[in-house]
Enzyme design. Sequence first.
Site, short mmCIF file in Angstrom:
data_model
loop_
_atom_site.label_atom_id
_atom_site.label_comp_id
_atom_site.label_asym_id
_atom_site.label_seq_id
_atom_site.Cartn_x
_atom_site.Cartn_y
_atom_site.Cartn_z
N MET A 30 0.86 -1.20 0.00
CA MET A 30 0.00 0.00 0.00
C MET A 30 0.89 1.25 0.00
O MET A 30 0.46 2.33 0.39
CB MET A 30 -0.92 0.01 1.22
CG MET A 30 -1.89 -1.18 1.21
SD MET A 30 -3.44 -0.86 2.05
CE MET A 30 -2.89 -0.52 3.68
N ALA A 32 4.02 3.82 1.15
CA ALA A 32 4.67 4.23 2.41
C ALA A 32 5.78 3.22 2.73
O ALA A 32 5.85 2.67 3.83
CB ALA A 32 3.65 4.33 3.55
N HIS A 37 9.63 -3.62 3.35
CA HIS A 37 9.10 -3.86 1.99
C HIS A 37 10.25 -4.11 1.01
O HIS A 37 10.18 -5.00 0.17
CB HIS A 37 8.34 -2.63 1.47
CG HIS A 37 7.11 -2.27 2.23
ND1 HIS A 37 7.04 -1.16 3.03
CD2 HIS A 37 5.90 -2.87 2.30
CE1 HIS A 37 5.83 -1.07 3.55
NE2 HIS A 37 5.12 -2.10 3.14
N GLY A 150 5.27 -10.45 4.08
CA GLY A 150 6.04 -10.45 5.33
C GLY A 150 5.27 -11.16 6.43
O GLY A 150 4.04 -11.09 6.51
N LYS A 152 5.25 -10.36 9.42
CA LYS A 152 4.82 -9.46 10.48
C LYS A 152 3.29 -9.44 10.55
O LYS A 152 2.71 -9.47 11.63
CB LYS A 152 5.35 -8.05 10.27
CG LYS A 152 4.87 -7.12 11.35
CD LYS A 152 5.60 -5.83 11.34
CE LYS A 152 4.75 -4.79 11.99
NZ LYS A 152 3.65 -4.40 11.11
N ASP A 153 2.65 -9.41 9.37
CA ASP A 153 1.17 -9.51 9.33
C ASP A 153 0.82 -10.99 9.25
O ASP A 153 0.37 -11.49 8.22
CB ASP A 153 0.64 -8.74 8.12
CG ASP A 153 0.88 -7.26 8.25
OD1 ASP A 153 0.38 -6.66 9.22
OD2 ASP A 153 1.60 -6.69 7.41
O1 PAF Z 1 -0.09 -5.77 3.87
C1 PAF Z 1 -0.50 -4.85 3.12
O2 PAF Z 1 0.19 -3.87 2.87
C2 PAF Z 1 -1.87 -4.94 2.51
O3 PAF Z 1 -2.78 -5.54 3.37
C3 PAF Z 1 -1.89 -5.64 1.13
C4 PAF Z 1 -1.46 -7.10 1.23
C5 PAF Z 1 -0.97 -4.90 0.17
C6 PAF Z 1 -3.30 -5.62 0.55
O4 PAF Z 1 -3.77 -4.32 0.37
#
Ligand code: PAF
Length: 282
Positions: A30, A32, A37, A150, A152-153
């Site tokens: 998304m 930022a 990333h 990742g 982390k999520d």
């Molecule tokens: O983890 C994120 O940044 C978002 O949930 C994703 C996977 C890009 C979906 O919008």
Amino acid sequence: MRIVKTINELNSLINEIKSESKTIGFVPTMGALHNGHLTLVRQCAAENDVCVVSIFVNPTQFNNKTDLEKYPRNLEKDAEMLETAGCACVFAPSADDFYSADELNNTFDFDFGGMDKVMEGKFRPGHFNGVVQVVSKLFSLVQPDKAYFGKKDFQQLAIIHRMVRLMNFKIDIIDCPIVREASGLAMSSRNERLSAAEREIAVNISRILNESRKLLPEKTPAELICWVTDEVNAISGLEVEYFEIADPVTLTTIDTWLPKSIGCIAVYCGDVRLIDNIEYCL
Ligand code: PAF
């Protein structure tokens, strides 16, 4: 590096890549962007012929309109970082180009098997519905061989694995380790909002999670939940929203340790909500 902003442009580019029989690696984001990333992007670029990154602040996964409006957007800066990390193509659509009116109203339906009701899902109703909606659509458009997420999520990643199984996507999901600052703090776009003092306090989250590993298997999962929660709450400036220990595949809570279990935590540090997790192995 190419930056494409519409689905039509993306379709042409993907057709071009496929006609040359090149492999596609994909990192959905998304924007930022931070070093966490970029680690995914570097791995993706090294393991595939072409690395595609999406930057799309997905409106359907925000259950709070103000959060959506406030979400940082800086395509130029993100694109510069991506180019140096080896990305070949950025897909950065507008919401109007990406979604039909029906899709924007979140009519999407998915069988989560309860995985959307625990942990993050308890506090962010509808969030994972939006995540599965956007990621499944991105997968259909980008048609990657591999996609990078990742750890982390962790809950998001477990749900993506279920989605890939249920929707029969022929895509390898690559689980990437949490990228941490030298202090141990898990990297996140939200860390930017922490003051210097809060950053020092926030370091205690990963420290306590790491220490909790030493208490296995003597403490049961329920006892360890209490221990971690009490230790974190004892630090002035931190407040636990939840800490749960679960099966890493189904995310159901456990009474006894599995060979591998996952502990997921959400903590307020001032008004910044941070998440982290830890794998427990017997
Ligand atoms: O983890 C994120 O940044 C978002 O949930 C994703 C996977 C890009 C979906 O919008």
